[in-house]
Design a protein around this motif. Structure first.
Motif, PDB file in Angstrom:
ATOM      1  N   TYR A 148      -7.480  -6.083   1.943  1.00 34.00           N
ATOM      2  CA  TYR A 148      -7.875  -4.663   1.945  1.00 34.00           C
ATOM      3  C   TYR A 148      -9.388  -4.541   1.734  1.00 34.00           C
ATOM      4  O   TYR A 148     -10.069  -3.844   2.487  1.00 34.00           O
ATOM      5  CB  TYR A 148      -7.107  -3.934   0.841  1.00 34.00           C
TER       6      TYR A 148
ATOM      7  N   ARG B 182      -9.007  10.439  -5.037  1.00 37.36           N
ATOM      8  CA  ARG B 182      -7.920   9.662  -4.418  1.00 37.36           C
ATOM      9  C   ARG B 182      -6.585   9.923  -5.127  1.00 37.36           C
ATOM     10  O   ARG B 182      -5.566  10.070  -4.486  1.00 37.36           O
ATOM     11  CB  ARG B 182      -8.235   8.165  -4.461  1.00 37.36           C
TER      12      ARG B 182
ATOM     13  N   SER C  93      -2.946   9.802   3.782  1.00 36.82           N
ATOM     14  CA  SER C  93      -3.429   9.370   2.479  1.00 36.82           C
ATOM     15  C   SER C  93      -2.539   9.866   1.354  1.00 36.82           C
ATOM     16  O   SER C  93      -2.409   9.212   0.322  1.00 36.82           O
ATOM     17  CB  SER C  93      -4.861   9.841   2.248  1.00 36.82           C
TER      18      SER C  93
ATOM     19  N   ARG D 111     -12.307  -3.017   4.195  1.00 38.31           N
ATOM     20  CA  ARG D 111     -12.958  -1.760   3.811  1.00 38.31           C
ATOM     21  C   ARG D 111     -14.434  -1.930   3.454  1.00 38.31           C
ATOM     22  O   ARG D 111     -15.252  -1.078   3.782  1.00 38.31           O
ATOM     23  CB  ARG D 111     -12.239  -1.125   2.615  1.00 38.31           C
TER      24      ARG D 111
ATOM     25  N   TRP E 237       0.843  -1.201   0.000  1.00 40.28           N
ATOM     26  CA  TRP E 237       0.000   0.000   0.000  1.00 40.28           C
ATOM     27  C   TRP E 237       0.879   1.252   0.000  1.00 40.28           C
ATOM     28  O   TRP E 237       0.620   2.209  -0.706  1.00 40.28           O
ATOM     29  CB  TRP E 237      -0.901  -0.051   1.211  1.00 40.28           C
TER      30      TRP E 237
ATOM     31  N   GLN F 162     -12.682   8.238  -7.101  1.00 39.76           N
ATOM     32  CA  GLN F 162     -11.415   7.636  -7.518  1.00 39.76           C
ATOM     33  C   GLN F 162     -10.445   8.722  -7.974  1.00 39.76           C
ATOM     34  O   GLN F 162      -9.258   8.674  -7.665  1.00 39.76           O
ATOM     35  CB  GLN F 162     -11.640   6.599  -8.624  1.00 39.76           C
TER      36      GLN F 162
ATOM     37  N   CYS G 134      -5.235   5.104  -1.942  1.00 38.41           N
ATOM     38  CA  CYS G 134      -6.158   3.971  -1.805  1.00 38.41           C
ATOM     39  C   CYS G 134      -5.543   2.800  -2.563  1.00 38.41           C
ATOM     40  O   CYS G 134      -5.139   2.956  -3.720  1.00 38.41           O
ATOM     41  CB  CYS G 134      -7.509   4.357  -2.401  1.00 38.41           C
TER      42      CYS G 134
END
Length: 194
Positions: A62, A170, A100, A66, A21, A167, A105
């Protein structure tokens, strides 16, 4: 006689997830995994398979962690539109947070890094997006049925728009040093729900 594993596979998978990640698939070598997990190369192969198989297992982990949170968040009883608004704002807030910016993500990262040329990763990305879109669609359909969303609004199209926007948020949140970009985009998108 088989040897007993000298490590916790569940903890090792979580540790691998965190490393992938943070660094991505390509930037994480088997040597990095050996060092980060604190277990030998052969133990990794025997337990998880090769690096690619370990990455896919990390993606599954993940999603397992989530998805129930998203389900609980978007399927709360009562008014649905405030729940959708809160989810969009939470995504924007998370994307703008310093943590983040480092990680982003995992699904979005995988979509950008692997999905174009890795069918197994692409399937997991698509599955995650389908699940999220379905949750958004369900909440927005409920909002329209409860009179919170105007009748002329298409819950499926709105769910797809929000999925794509989130998205993108992110990605921009990970790359931009200006948190107002993602917050402003989220707030502008929410005006379409009025």
């Amino acid at each position: 006689m088989a040897r007993t594993k000298e490590f916790d596979p569940d903890a090792a998978l979580q540790s691998a997830l965190e490393l992938f990640w943070r660094r991505g698939y390509e930037a994480t070598s088997i040597a990095d995994l050996v060092e980060h997990l604190g277990i030998g190369r052969q133990s990794i192969y025997a337990t998880f398979g090769n690096k690619h198989e370990l990455y896919l297992k990390a993606m599954d982990r993940y999603s397992e962690r989530r998805d129930p949170l998203l389900l609980a968040e978007l399927s709360q009883p009562g008014p649905a539109l405030p729940v959708v608004r809160a989810a969009v704002r939470r995504f924007a807030s998370e994307a703008a947070s310093p943590e983040s910016r480092l990680n982003g993500c995992l699904v979005t990262n995988t979509a950008a890094e692997l999905a174009p040329h890795d069918p197994a990763a692409a399937r997991r990305v698509e599955s995650s997006w389908e699940h999220f879109e379905t949750l958004l669609h369900s909440a927005l359909a409920r909002a329209r049925a409860q009179g919170e969303l105007p009748e002329d609004r298409d819950p499926r199209a709105l769910a797809r728009m929000l999925l794509v926007l989130l998205q993108g948020i992110r990605i921009v949140g990970k790359a931009s040093s200006d948190p107002a970009r993602v917050r402003d985009a989220a707030e502008q998108a929410l005006t379409l729900l009025d």
